[in-house]
Design a protein around this motif. Structure first.
Motif, PDB file in Angstrom:
ATOM      1  N   LYS A   1     102.717 101.348  -3.560  1.00 15.33           N
ATOM      2  CA  LYS A   1     102.823 100.836  -2.252  1.00 15.33           C
ATOM      3  C   LYS A   1     103.913  99.670  -2.737  1.00 15.33           C
ATOM      4  CE  LYS A   1     100.997  98.814   1.790  1.00 15.33           C
ATOM      5  NZ  LYS A   1      99.585  98.530   2.445  1.00 15.33           N
ATOM      6  N   ALA A   2     105.027  99.886  -1.893  1.00 16.00           N
ATOM      7  CA  ALA A   2     106.160  98.907  -2.306  1.00 16.00           C
ATOM      8  C   ALA A   2     105.554  97.430  -1.863  1.00 16.00           C
ATOM      9  CB  ALA A   2     107.400  99.315  -1.726  1.00 16.00           C
ATOM     10  N   GLY A   3     105.847  96.518  -2.835  1.00 18.35           N
ATOM     11  CA  GLY A   3     105.613  95.144  -2.413  1.00 18.35           C
ATOM     12  C   GLY A   3     105.753  94.340  -3.794  1.00 18.35           C
ATOM     13  N   THR A   4     105.221  93.140  -3.433  1.00 16.89           N
ATOM     14  CA  THR A   4     104.883  92.077  -4.692  1.00 16.89           C
ATOM     15  C   THR A   4     103.469  91.854  -4.805  1.00 16.89           C
ATOM     16  OG1 THR A   4     107.182  90.995  -4.001  1.00 16.89           O
ATOM     17  CG2 THR A   4     105.926  89.888  -5.275  1.00 16.89           C
ATOM     18  N   TYR A   5     103.025  91.946  -5.981  1.00 14.18           N
ATOM     19  CA  TYR A   5     101.741  91.676  -6.302  1.00 14.18           C
ATOM     20  C   TYR A   5     101.305  90.640  -7.232  1.00 14.18           C
ATOM     21  CZ  TYR A   5     101.317  96.142  -3.871  1.00 14.18           C
ATOM     22  OH  TYR A   5     101.374  97.294  -2.942  1.00 14.18           O
ATOM     23  N   THR A   6     100.349  89.667  -7.000  1.00 16.73           N
ATOM     24  CA  THR A   6     100.054  88.695  -8.233  1.00 16.73           C
ATOM     25  C   THR A   6      98.551  89.002  -8.849  1.00 16.73           C
ATOM     26  OG1 THR A   6      99.219  87.356  -6.333  1.00 16.73           O
ATOM     27  CG2 THR A   6     101.446  87.204  -6.854  1.00 16.73           C
ATOM     28  N   ALA A   7      98.543  88.521  -9.872  1.00  9.99           N
ATOM     29  CA  ALA A   7      97.270  88.617 -10.624  1.00  9.99           C
ATOM     30  C   ALA A   7      97.424  87.680 -11.956  1.00  9.99           C
ATOM     31  CB  ALA A   7      97.202  89.944 -11.411  1.00  9.99           C
ATOM     32  N   ALA A   8      96.219  87.327 -12.357  1.00 11.62           N
ATOM     33  CA  ALA A   8      96.233  86.102 -13.569  1.00 11.62           C
ATOM     34  C   ALA A   8      95.207  86.755 -14.439  1.00 11.62           C
ATOM     35  CB  ALA A   8      95.667  84.867 -13.074  1.00 11.62           C
ATOM     36  N   ALA A   9      95.402  86.383 -15.668  1.00 12.45           N
ATOM     37  CA  ALA A   9      94.320  86.812 -16.906  1.00 12.45           C
ATOM     38  C   ALA A   9      94.457  85.346 -17.847  1.00 12.45           C
ATOM     39  CB  ALA A   9      94.844  87.956 -17.759  1.00 12.45           C
ATOM     40  N   GLU A  10      93.423  85.542 -18.607  1.00 10.16           N
ATOM     41  CA  GLU A  10      93.115  84.332 -19.463  1.00 10.16           C
ATOM     42  C   GLU A  10      93.829  84.239 -20.827  1.00 10.16           C
ATOM     43  OE1 GLU A  10      91.704  80.511 -20.070  1.00 10.16           O
ATOM     44  OE2 GLU A  10      91.672  81.724 -18.384  1.00 10.16           O
ATOM     45  N   GLY A  11      94.856  83.423 -20.865  1.00  8.72           N
ATOM     46  CA  GLY A  11      95.666  83.339 -22.106  1.00  8.72           C
ATOM     47  C   GLY A  11      95.136  82.327 -23.270  1.00  8.72           C
ATOM     48  N   TYR A  12      95.899  82.013 -24.195  1.00 10.96           N
ATOM     49  CA  TYR A  12      95.316  81.098 -25.196  1.00 10.96           C
ATOM     50  C   TYR A  12      94.938  79.676 -24.668  1.00 10.96           C
ATOM     51  CZ  TYR A  12      94.958  78.913 -29.670  1.00 10.96           C
ATOM     52  OH  TYR A  12      94.607  78.175 -30.882  1.00 10.96           O
ATOM     53  N   ALA A  13      95.820  79.224 -23.573  1.00 13.80           N
ATOM     54  CA  ALA A  13      95.357  77.693 -23.236  1.00 13.80           C
ATOM     55  C   ALA A  13      95.447  77.816 -21.572  1.00 13.80           C
ATOM     56  CB  ALA A  13      96.994  76.797 -23.543  1.00 13.80           C
ATOM     57  N   GLY A  14      94.660  78.545 -21.130  1.00 14.20           N
ATOM     58  CA  GLY A  14      94.379  78.874 -19.974  1.00 14.20           C
ATOM     59  C   GLY A  14      94.901  80.142 -18.861  1.00 14.20           C
TER      60      GLY A  14
ATOM     61  N   GLU B   1     109.733  87.214 -23.558  1.00 14.91           N
ATOM     62  CA  GLU B   1     109.862  88.666 -24.087  1.00 14.91           C
ATOM     63  C   GLU B   1     109.498  89.871 -23.333  1.00 14.91           C
ATOM     64  OE1 GLU B   1     109.749  88.992 -28.135  1.00 14.91           O
ATOM     65  OE2 GLU B   1     110.628  87.005 -28.657  1.00 14.91           O
ATOM     66  N   LEU B   2     107.972  89.693 -22.845  1.00 15.56           N
ATOM     67  CA  LEU B   2     107.400  90.877 -22.479  1.00 15.56           C
ATOM     68  C   LEU B   2     107.899  91.095 -21.080  1.00 15.56           C
ATOM     69  CD1 LEU B   2     103.615  90.495 -23.605  1.00 15.56           C
ATOM     70  CD2 LEU B   2     105.349  92.241 -24.327  1.00 15.56           C
ATOM     71  N   PRO B   3     107.978  90.249 -20.221  1.00 12.06           N
ATOM     72  CA  PRO B   3     108.275  91.105 -18.678  1.00 12.06           C
ATOM     73  C   PRO B   3     109.529  91.861 -18.746  1.00 12.06           C
ATOM     74  CG  PRO B   3     107.896  88.541 -18.745  1.00 12.06           C
ATOM     75  CD  PRO B   3     107.947  88.667 -19.969  1.00 12.06           C
ATOM     76  N   ASP B   4     110.317  91.612 -19.622  1.00 12.82           N
ATOM     77  CA  ASP B   4     111.699  92.646 -19.619  1.00 12.82           C
ATOM     78  C   ASP B   4     111.263  93.819 -20.518  1.00 12.82           C
ATOM     79  OD1 ASP B   4     113.188  90.784 -18.323  1.00 12.82           O
ATOM     80  OD2 ASP B   4     114.205  90.020 -20.383  1.00 12.82           O
ATOM     81  N   LYS B   5     110.322  93.619 -21.385  1.00 12.21           N
ATOM     82  CA  LYS B   5     110.009  94.750 -22.131  1.00 12.21           C
ATOM     83  C   LYS B   5     109.183  95.888 -21.261  1.00 12.21           C
ATOM     84  CE  LYS B   5     108.932  94.754 -26.492  1.00 12.21           C
ATOM     85  NZ  LYS B   5     108.039  94.551 -27.648  1.00 12.21           N
TER      86      LYS B   5
ATOM     87  N   TRP C   1     102.534  98.654 -18.693  1.00 15.81           N
ATOM     88  CA  TRP C   1     101.890  97.403 -19.235  1.00 15.81           C
ATOM     89  C   TRP C   1     101.684  97.671 -20.723  1.00 15.81           C
ATOM     90  CZ3 TRP C   1      97.038  97.682 -21.359  1.00 15.81           C
ATOM     91  CH2 TRP C   1      96.460  98.722 -21.022  1.00 15.81           C
ATOM     92  N   GLU C   2     101.671  98.896 -21.227  1.00 17.57           N
ATOM     93  CA  GLU C   2     101.186  99.390 -22.750  1.00 17.57           C
ATOM     94  C   GLU C   2     102.308  99.223 -23.542  1.00 17.57           C
ATOM     95  OE1 GLU C   2      97.757 102.434 -22.395  1.00 17.57           O
ATOM     96  OE2 GLU C   2      99.359 103.147 -21.018  1.00 17.57           O
ATOM     97  N   VAL C   3     102.809  97.926 -23.901  1.00 19.76           N
ATOM     98  CA  VAL C   3     103.643  97.590 -24.586  1.00 19.76           C
ATOM     99  C   VAL C   3     103.176  96.925 -25.779  1.00 19.76           C
ATOM    100  CG1 VAL C   3     105.633  97.581 -22.957  1.00 19.76           C
ATOM    101  CG2 VAL C   3     104.254  95.350 -23.626  1.00 19.76           C
ATOM    102  N   ASP C   4     103.852  96.752 -26.790  1.00 18.31           N
ATOM    103  CA  ASP C   4     103.505  95.924 -28.176  1.00 18.31           C
ATOM    104  C   ASP C   4     103.564  94.623 -27.856  1.00 18.31           C
ATOM    105  OD1 ASP C   4     103.345  98.374 -29.735  1.00 18.31           O
ATOM    106  OD2 ASP C   4     105.387  98.311 -30.542  1.00 18.31           O
ATOM    107  N   ALA C   5     102.450  93.969 -28.453  1.00 22.57           N
ATOM    108  CA  ALA C   5     102.300  92.508 -28.157  1.00 22.57           C
ATOM    109  C   ALA C   5     103.510  91.671 -29.002  1.00 22.57           C
ATOM    110  CB  ALA C   5     101.093  91.852 -28.722  1.00 22.57           C
TER     111      ALA C   5
ATOM    112  N   SER D   1     100.040  87.577 -25.158  1.00 19.78           N
ATOM    113  CA  SER D   1     100.590  88.896 -24.850  1.00 19.78           C
ATOM    114  C   SER D   1      99.649  89.722 -24.029  1.00 19.78           C
ATOM    115  CB  SER D   1     101.030  89.640 -25.995  1.00 19.78           C
ATOM    116  OG  SER D   1     102.054  89.131 -26.693  1.00 19.78           O
ATOM    117  N   ASP D   2      98.456  89.704 -24.386  1.00 24.48           N
ATOM    118  CA  ASP D   2      97.264  90.578 -24.090  1.00 24.48           C
ATOM    119  C   ASP D   2      97.284  89.859 -22.324  1.00 24.48           C
ATOM    120  OD1 ASP D   2      97.068  91.939 -26.199  1.00 24.48           O
ATOM    121  OD2 ASP D   2      95.281  90.965 -27.054  1.00 24.48           O
ATOM    122  N   ALA D   3      97.221  88.715 -22.499  1.00 19.07           N
ATOM    123  CA  ALA D   3      96.760  88.111 -20.895  1.00 19.07           C
ATOM    124  C   ALA D   3      98.006  88.581 -19.961  1.00 19.07           C
ATOM    125  CB  ALA D   3      97.154  86.478 -20.951  1.00 19.07           C
TER     126      ALA D   3
END
Length: 116
Positions: free
Chosen positions: A29-42, A76-80, A87-91, A99-101
Protein backbone atom coordinates in the motif's frame (compact mmCIF):
# COMPACT_ATOMS: atom_id res chain seq x y z
CA UNK A 1 20.34 -40.65 -27.95
CA UNK A 2 22.81 -38.47 -26.07
CA UNK A 3 21.70 -35.41 -28.06
CA UNK A 4 18.04 -36.01 -27.25
CA UNK A 5 18.81 -36.42 -23.56
CA UNK A 6 20.94 -33.28 -23.59
CA UNK A 7 18.21 -31.32 -25.41
CA UNK A 8 15.58 -32.43 -22.92
CA UNK A 9 17.81 -31.60 -19.95
CA UNK A 10 18.56 -28.17 -21.42
CA UNK A 11 14.86 -27.48 -22.02
CA UNK A 12 14.01 -28.47 -18.46
CA UNK A 13 16.72 -26.18 -17.07
CA UNK A 14 15.43 -23.27 -19.14
CA UNK A 15 11.87 -23.91 -17.97
CA UNK A 16 13.03 -24.05 -14.36
CA UNK A 17 14.85 -20.74 -14.71
CA UNK A 18 11.94 -19.03 -16.45
CA UNK A 19 9.42 -20.21 -13.88
CA UNK A 20 11.08 -17.92 -11.32
CA UNK A 21 10.85 -14.85 -13.55
CA UNK A 22 7.12 -14.35 -13.31
CA UNK A 23 6.93 -15.04 -9.59
CA UNK A 24 4.56 -13.29 -7.26
CA UNK A 25 6.20 -9.95 -6.49
CA UNK A 26 5.29 -8.23 -3.27
CA UNK A 27 2.77 -5.44 -3.49
CA UNK A 28 2.47 -2.66 -0.98
CA UNK A 29 0.00 0.00 0.00
CA UNK A 30 1.82 3.09 -1.26
CA UNK A 31 2.81 5.57 1.40
CA UNK A 32 5.28 6.39 4.12
CA UNK A 33 5.47 4.22 7.23
CA UNK A 34 7.32 4.72 10.49
CA UNK A 35 8.61 2.37 13.15
CA UNK A 36 11.23 2.22 15.89
CA UNK A 37 13.40 -0.44 17.47
CA UNK A 38 15.80 -0.45 20.38
CA UNK A 39 19.41 0.22 19.40
CA UNK A 40 22.57 0.32 21.49
CA UNK A 41 21.87 3.73 23.03
CA UNK A 42 18.09 3.98 22.74
CA UNK A 43 15.43 3.98 20.08
CA UNK A 44 16.23 4.11 16.38
CA UNK A 45 13.35 5.66 14.43
CA UNK A 46 12.94 4.96 10.72
CA UNK A 47 10.70 6.21 7.95
CA UNK A 48 10.21 3.99 4.91
CA UNK A 49 8.51 5.06 1.69
CA UNK A 50 6.80 2.63 -0.69
CA UNK A 51 5.03 2.75 -3.99
CA UNK A 52 2.75 -0.10 -5.00
CA UNK A 53 5.58 -2.33 -6.17
CA UNK A 54 8.72 -1.35 -4.31
CA UNK A 55 10.50 0.04 -1.29
CA UNK A 56 11.64 3.51 -2.41
CA UNK A 57 13.55 5.01 0.51
CA UNK A 58 14.68 4.41 4.08
CA UNK A 59 15.47 7.34 6.36
CA UNK A 60 16.68 7.26 9.94
CA UNK A 61 14.71 10.08 11.56
CA UNK A 62 16.05 9.88 15.12
CA UNK A 63 18.71 7.99 17.07
CA UNK A 64 21.23 8.31 19.89
CA UNK A 65 23.77 5.80 18.62
CA UNK A 66 27.48 6.10 19.31
CA UNK A 67 29.38 8.48 17.04
CA UNK A 68 32.00 6.64 15.00
CA UNK A 69 30.43 3.23 15.60
CA UNK A 70 26.64 3.09 15.45
CA UNK A 71 26.41 6.01 13.08
CA UNK A 72 28.22 3.91 10.45
CA UNK A 73 25.15 1.67 10.34
CA UNK A 74 22.92 4.77 10.27
CA UNK A 75 24.81 6.01 7.20
CA UNK A 76 25.28 2.73 5.32
CA UNK A 77 22.27 0.48 5.90
CA UNK A 78 19.45 2.61 4.46
CA UNK A 79 21.03 2.65 0.99
CA UNK A 80 21.87 -1.05 1.18
CA UNK A 81 18.27 -1.91 2.15
CA UNK A 82 16.86 0.13 -0.76
CA UNK A 83 19.41 -1.33 -3.18
CA UNK A 84 18.60 -4.92 -2.18
CA UNK A 85 14.87 -4.23 -1.57
CA UNK A 86 14.89 -6.18 1.67
CA UNK A 87 15.57 -5.67 5.36
CA UNK A 88 17.62 -8.89 5.32
CA UNK A 89 21.01 -7.33 4.64
CA UNK A 90 24.32 -7.88 6.39
CA UNK A 91 24.96 -5.88 9.55
CA UNK A 92 27.67 -3.24 9.58
CA UNK A 93 30.76 -4.59 11.36
CA UNK A 94 31.16 -3.26 14.92
CA UNK A 95 27.62 -1.84 14.80
CA UNK A 96 25.57 -5.01 15.05
CA UNK A 97 23.08 -3.76 17.65
CA UNK A 98 22.37 -0.59 15.68
CA UNK A 99 22.16 -2.58 12.45
CA UNK A 100 19.69 -5.00 14.01
CA UNK A 101 17.56 -2.10 15.26
CA UNK A 102 17.42 -0.53 11.80
CA UNK A 103 16.56 -3.84 10.18
CA UNK A 104 13.85 -4.61 12.74
CA UNK A 105 12.23 -1.19 12.27
CA UNK A 106 12.35 -1.49 8.47
CA UNK A 107 10.86 -4.98 8.70
CA UNK A 108 8.02 -3.52 10.78
CA UNK A 109 7.40 -0.86 8.10
CA UNK A 110 7.38 -3.53 5.37
CA UNK A 111 4.80 -5.52 7.30
CA UNK A 112 2.68 -2.38 7.73
CA UNK A 113 2.85 -1.64 4.01
CA UNK A 114 1.92 -5.22 3.10
CA UNK A 115 -1.14 -5.39 5.34
CA UNK A 116 -4.23 -4.09 3.64
Amino acid sequence: MKRVTLAIATALCILALLSGCGGSADTYKAGTYTAAAEGYAGGVDVEVEFDQDSLLSVKITDHNETVGIGDRAIEELPDKIVEELTWEVDAVASATVTSDAIKAAVKDCIEQAKSK
